[in-house]
Scaffold this motif. Structure first.
Motif, PDB file in Angstrom:
ATOM      1  N   CYS A   1       0.932  -1.478   0.034  1.00  0.00           N
ATOM      2  CA  CYS A   1       0.079   0.126  -0.121  1.00  0.00           C
ATOM      3  C   CYS A   1       0.858   1.195  -0.183  1.00  0.00           C
ATOM      4  CB  CYS A   1      -0.967   0.073   1.133  1.00  0.00           C
ATOM      5  SG  CYS A   1       0.080  -0.037   2.678  1.00  0.00           S
ATOM      6  N   LYS A   2       0.326   2.466   0.028  1.00  0.00           N
ATOM      7  CA  LYS A   2       0.948   3.522  -0.021  1.00  0.00           C
ATOM      8  C   LYS A   2       1.637   3.953   1.507  1.00  0.00           C
ATOM      9  CE  LYS A   2      -1.229   7.617  -0.838  1.00  0.00           C
ATOM     10  NZ  LYS A   2      -2.066   8.729  -1.493  1.00  0.00           N
ATOM     11  N   ARG A   3       0.445   4.136   2.141  1.00  0.00           N
ATOM     12  CA  ARG A   3       0.887   4.313   3.796  1.00  0.00           C
ATOM     13  C   ARG A   3      -0.205   3.271   4.438  1.00  0.00           C
ATOM     14  NH1 ARG A   3      -0.653  10.509   4.885  1.00  0.00           N
ATOM     15  NH2 ARG A   3      -2.621   9.742   3.853  1.00  0.00           N
ATOM     16  N   ARG A   4       0.494   3.125   5.579  1.00  0.00           N
ATOM     17  CA  ARG A   4      -0.136   2.226   6.665  1.00  0.00           C
ATOM     18  C   ARG A   4      -0.743   2.876   7.830  1.00  0.00           C
ATOM     19  NH1 ARG A   4       4.182  -0.155   4.804  1.00  0.00           N
ATOM     20  NH2 ARG A   4       3.893  -1.998   3.319  1.00  0.00           N
ATOM     21  N   PHE A   5      -1.962   2.700   8.317  1.00  0.00           N
ATOM     22  CA  PHE A   5      -2.553   3.383   9.417  1.00  0.00           C
ATOM     23  C   PHE A   5      -2.958   2.287  10.421  1.00  0.00           C
ATOM     24  CE2 PHE A   5      -2.531   6.478   6.464  1.00  0.00           C
ATOM     25  CZ  PHE A   5      -2.549   7.899   7.242  1.00  0.00           C
ATOM     26  N   ALA A   6      -3.072   2.272  11.649  1.00  0.00           N
ATOM     27  CA  ALA A   6      -3.726   1.302  12.565  1.00  0.00           C
ATOM     28  C   ALA A   6      -4.528   1.914  13.471  1.00  0.00           C
ATOM     29  CB  ALA A   6      -2.466   0.503  13.064  1.00  0.00           C
ATOM     30  N   LEU A   7      -5.638   1.237  13.810  1.00  0.00           N
ATOM     31  CA  LEU A   7      -6.613   1.482  14.859  1.00  0.00           C
ATOM     32  C   LEU A   7      -6.531   0.451  15.785  1.00  0.00           C
ATOM     33  CD1 LEU A   7      -8.871   3.178  16.539  1.00  0.00           C
ATOM     34  CD2 LEU A   7     -10.492   2.251  14.786  1.00  0.00           C
ATOM     35  N   LEU A   8      -5.964   0.540  17.008  1.00  0.00           N
ATOM     36  CA  LEU A   8      -5.813  -0.483  17.963  1.00  0.00           C
ATOM     37  C   LEU A   8      -6.455  -0.173  19.125  1.00  0.00           C
ATOM     38  CD1 LEU A   8      -1.913  -1.306  17.452  1.00  0.00           C
ATOM     39  CD2 LEU A   8      -4.029  -2.149  16.361  1.00  0.00           C
ATOM     40  N   GLY A   9      -7.299  -1.286  19.845  1.00  0.00           N
ATOM     41  CA  GLY A   9      -7.935  -1.101  20.923  1.00  0.00           C
ATOM     42  C   GLY A   9      -7.486  -1.988  22.024  1.00  0.00           C
ATOM     43  N   ASP A  10      -8.182  -1.957  23.238  1.00  0.00           N
ATOM     44  CA  ASP A  10      -7.790  -2.966  24.632  1.00  0.00           C
ATOM     45  C   ASP A  10      -7.766  -4.032  24.201  1.00  0.00           C
ATOM     46  OD1 ASP A  10      -7.660  -0.191  25.714  1.00  0.00           O
ATOM     47  OD2 ASP A  10      -9.265  -0.885  27.192  1.00  0.00           O
ATOM     48  N   MET A  11      -6.828  -4.959  24.542  1.00  0.00           N
ATOM     49  CA  MET A  11      -6.920  -6.432  24.882  1.00  0.00           C
ATOM     50  C   MET A  11      -7.136  -6.754  26.233  1.00  0.00           C
ATOM     51  SD  MET A  11      -3.106  -7.127  23.050  1.00  0.00           S
ATOM     52  CE  MET A  11      -2.134  -6.080  24.355  1.00  0.00           C
ATOM     53  N   LEU A  12      -8.415  -7.329  26.270  1.00  0.00           N
ATOM     54  CA  LEU A  12      -9.097  -7.818  27.522  1.00  0.00           C
ATOM     55  C   LEU A  12      -8.785  -9.140  28.102  1.00  0.00           C
ATOM     56  CD1 LEU A  12     -12.636  -6.278  26.504  1.00  0.00           C
ATOM     57  CD2 LEU A  12     -10.567  -5.206  27.577  1.00  0.00           C
TER      58      LEU A  12
ATOM     59  N   ALA B   1       5.590   0.399  16.639  1.00  0.00           N
ATOM     60  CA  ALA B   1       6.528   1.573  16.192  1.00  0.00           C
ATOM     61  C   ALA B   1       7.657   0.986  15.277  1.00  0.00           C
ATOM     62  CB  ALA B   1       7.399   1.930  17.401  1.00  0.00           C
ATOM     63  N   GLU B   2       7.633  -0.469  15.538  1.00  0.00           N
ATOM     64  CA  GLU B   2       8.775  -1.013  14.234  1.00  0.00           C
ATOM     65  C   GLU B   2       7.687  -1.737  13.077  1.00  0.00           C
ATOM     66  OE1 GLU B   2      11.709  -0.879  14.811  1.00  0.00           O
ATOM     67  OE2 GLU B   2      11.514   0.004  16.739  1.00  0.00           O
ATOM     68  N   SER B   3       6.653  -1.400  13.122  1.00  0.00           N
ATOM     69  CA  SER B   3       5.447  -1.994  12.089  1.00  0.00           C
ATOM     70  C   SER B   3       5.410  -1.137  10.742  1.00  0.00           C
ATOM     71  CB  SER B   3       4.336  -2.186  12.419  1.00  0.00           C
ATOM     72  OG  SER B   3       4.721  -3.193  13.625  1.00  0.00           O
ATOM     73  N   GLY B   4       6.292  -0.023  10.451  1.00  0.00           N
ATOM     74  CA  GLY B   4       6.168   0.865   9.295  1.00  0.00           C
ATOM     75  C   GLY B   4       4.904   1.688   9.182  1.00  0.00           C
ATOM     76  N   LEU B   5       4.097   2.035  10.354  1.00  0.00           N
ATOM     77  CA  LEU B   5       2.952   2.970  10.227  1.00  0.00           C
ATOM     78  C   LEU B   5       3.497   4.273  10.197  1.00  0.00           C
ATOM     79  CD1 LEU B   5       1.081   1.214  13.322  1.00  0.00           C
ATOM     80  CD2 LEU B   5       0.851   0.676  11.010  1.00  0.00           C
ATOM     81  N   ASP B   6       2.384   4.911   9.372  1.00  0.00           N
ATOM     82  CA  ASP B   6       2.338   6.280   9.273  1.00  0.00           C
ATOM     83  C   ASP B   6       1.775   6.892  10.382  1.00  0.00           C
ATOM     84  OD1 ASP B   6       0.935   8.852   8.378  1.00  0.00           O
ATOM     85  OD2 ASP B   6       2.463   8.608   7.195  1.00  0.00           O
ATOM     86  N   THR B   7       0.686   6.403  10.853  1.00  0.00           N
ATOM     87  CA  THR B   7      -0.047   6.903  12.039  1.00  0.00           C
ATOM     88  C   THR B   7      -0.542   5.784  12.938  1.00  0.00           C
ATOM     89  OG1 THR B   7      -0.396   9.249  11.195  1.00  0.00           O
ATOM     90  CG2 THR B   7      -1.583   8.652  13.093  1.00  0.00           C
ATOM     91  N   LEU B   8      -0.720   6.023  14.236  1.00  0.00           N
ATOM     92  CA  LEU B   8      -1.200   5.001  15.307  1.00  0.00           C
ATOM     93  C   LEU B   8      -2.319   5.709  15.933  1.00  0.00           C
ATOM     94  CD1 LEU B   8      -1.696   2.148  16.868  1.00  0.00           C
ATOM     95  CD2 LEU B   8       0.294   3.024  18.303  1.00  0.00           C
TER      96      LEU B   8
END
Length: 456
Positions: free
Chosen positions: A354-365, A383-390
């Protein structure tokens, strides 16, 4: 459910197995709305509704008998099967029913990947005959008996998922299902708050051996250190799979991530070498495919046909489902999350084209005292996963953002679904990709509903 004598079905729950004569049963239900003449109604106490309040009405509507935890007003003693634990009653009923039929059964457990492996097993096996599988999340002491009741005279194979949160549960599930082959996908940290350590989780997963017959294959992840050092029961035959270790019974080599899944070379010491392609991303899904392959082939099924079946595997629910929406690829992985599956998803996403990678991560319960450390570790991985924004959502997920930001990743913590959706809508463009992952209780699909609806 096939018709079965009540005396057989109720064996072990009533002192006189013939107290209902030659009557036959074609339905066991816990839902009073499903009651019909000749059925057995099992009453469950609950927070909102108590099934015991509907027991007398079930008899009025023709139920043969009701299973209750205690005497109930309006329910004659001769129509009441007393059992203090409704879950235990369901397990006995399920085991008694299962004993009347002889399909080949695959039992699947493990900390991560159970449902995907179950789906892959089903894909591998269904071409060989009438096959059923655990539906949805019916993998506990209520759901598994329901799966048993779906077995019929024409059922040749069944793939049964087994979940747990405490010691002893897998043993009870396995004794009920009586699998012919077992799978343990891996040993993670889910429910470590209840079990105390990964060593104890490993022991709990190995309880699947209690229901396996002498000489049965037990498919094990050879890359898992806890399984590798575990003491295995003598009556089972271990079948090891690995990503790269050619000394394992079955291994995957030349693993490649492609736009629509994974490809790899499967080497089986018994059956030979095959090129395999699966429509699922990530090395962890290669491991799941190997587990399914091992189970199916060790049941005696043709390896080439098994490989073709796995290639037709279909993912369920919101498990790494790829949605192409107005030029943006969204990987919906909102069904569940734990530290191992989070790391696997981020590793997969790092290779996603892809062009840029974004991630939306929530709680692990349900991580207990391990929660803070686990979320911080995910932050380091992110931080090591090549994300543009978390973007993070949830009180525990704040720790992911804090650690990731400290390592230089651009982060944003959203306090509401609206904030998360607005951030995605503002930042993302066609050609980008988004990974969405959290425990089921975080309901991140609500963010996606807003995102899809309002995309320009």
């Amino acid at each position: 459910m096939e018709r079965i004598k009540a005396s057989v079905l109720l064996h072990g729950l009533v002192p006189d197995s013939m107290m209902f004569g030659e009557a036959e049963v074609s339905l066991v239900t816990t839902d009073s709305r499903e009651v019909r003449p000749g059925c057995i109604f099992v009453a469950f106490p609950g927070e909102r509704f108590d099934g015991h309040d509907f027991a007398a009405k079930a008899l009025e509507e023709g139920a043969l008998c009701v299973v209750v935890n205690h005497p109930v007003e309006g329910v004659p003693a001769e129509k009441a099967v007393l059992c203090p634990d409704s879950y235990h009653a369901m397990m006995v009923l399920g085991a008694n029913y299962r004993s009347q039929f002889h399909p080949k059964v695959v039992g699947v457990t493990g900390s991560v990947g159970k449902t995907t492996t179950k789906q892959m097993c089903y894909a591998a096996i269904e071409g060989f005959g009438n096959t059923i599988k655990t539906e949805g999340n019916q993998n506990n002491e209520l759901g598994l008996p329901r799966t048993m009741f779906r077995i019929g005279r024409d059922t040749e194979y069944a793939v049964v998922e087994m979940g747990m949160s405490h010691r002893g549960e897998i043993e009870r599930l396995s004794r009920c299902a009586r699998p012919d082959v077992g799978i343990i996908t891996c040993i993670g940290v889910s429910h470590i708050g209840n079990l105390g350590s990964q060593e104890n989780i490993c022991k709990a997963k190995l309880e699947i051996c209690a229901g396996l017959p002498e000489g049965a294959p037990l498919v094990l992840n050879g890359d898992d250190p806890f399984l590798r050092k575990a003491k295995l029961p003598e009556h089972i035959r271990p079948v090891w799979f690995s990503l790269g270790d050619e000394s394992a019974d079955v291994c995957a080599l030349s693993i490649q991530q492609e736009a629509d899944g994974m490809s790899f070379v499967l080497e089986d010491h018994e059956e030979g070498t095959f090129l395999v392609k699966i429509p699922a991303m990530g090395r962890h899904n290669v491991a799941n495919a190997l587990a399914a392959y091992c189970a199916a082939t060790r049941l005696g099924l043709d390896a080439r046909k098994v490989v073709r079946g796995i290639g037709n595997f279909e993912q369920t629910g919101m498990r790494q489902k790829v949605v192409h929406s107005k030029g943006i690829d969204v990987i919906e992985d909102c069904y569940n999350a734990n530290p191992d599956s989070m790391k696997a998803a981020l590793a997969m996403f790092k290779e996603y084209p892809c062009k840029r990678r974004f991630a939306l991560l929530g709680d692990m319960l349900e991580l207990g005292d391990l929660s803070r450390e686990a979320h911080e570790e995910v932050g380091r991985e992110a931080a090591e996963s090549g994300l543009d924004t978390l973007i993070t959502y949830g009180e525990q997920a704040k720790r992911i953002a804090v650690v990731a930001a400290a390592k230089g990743l651009t982060t944003l913590h959203a306090n509401t679904y609206r904030e998360a959706a607005d951030a995605l809508l503002k930042l993302m463009q066609p050609g980008d990709a988004l990974l969405v992952k959290a425990s089921r209780g975080m309901a991140l699909e609500k963010v996606l509903e807003l995102f899809y609806k309002e995309q320009p």
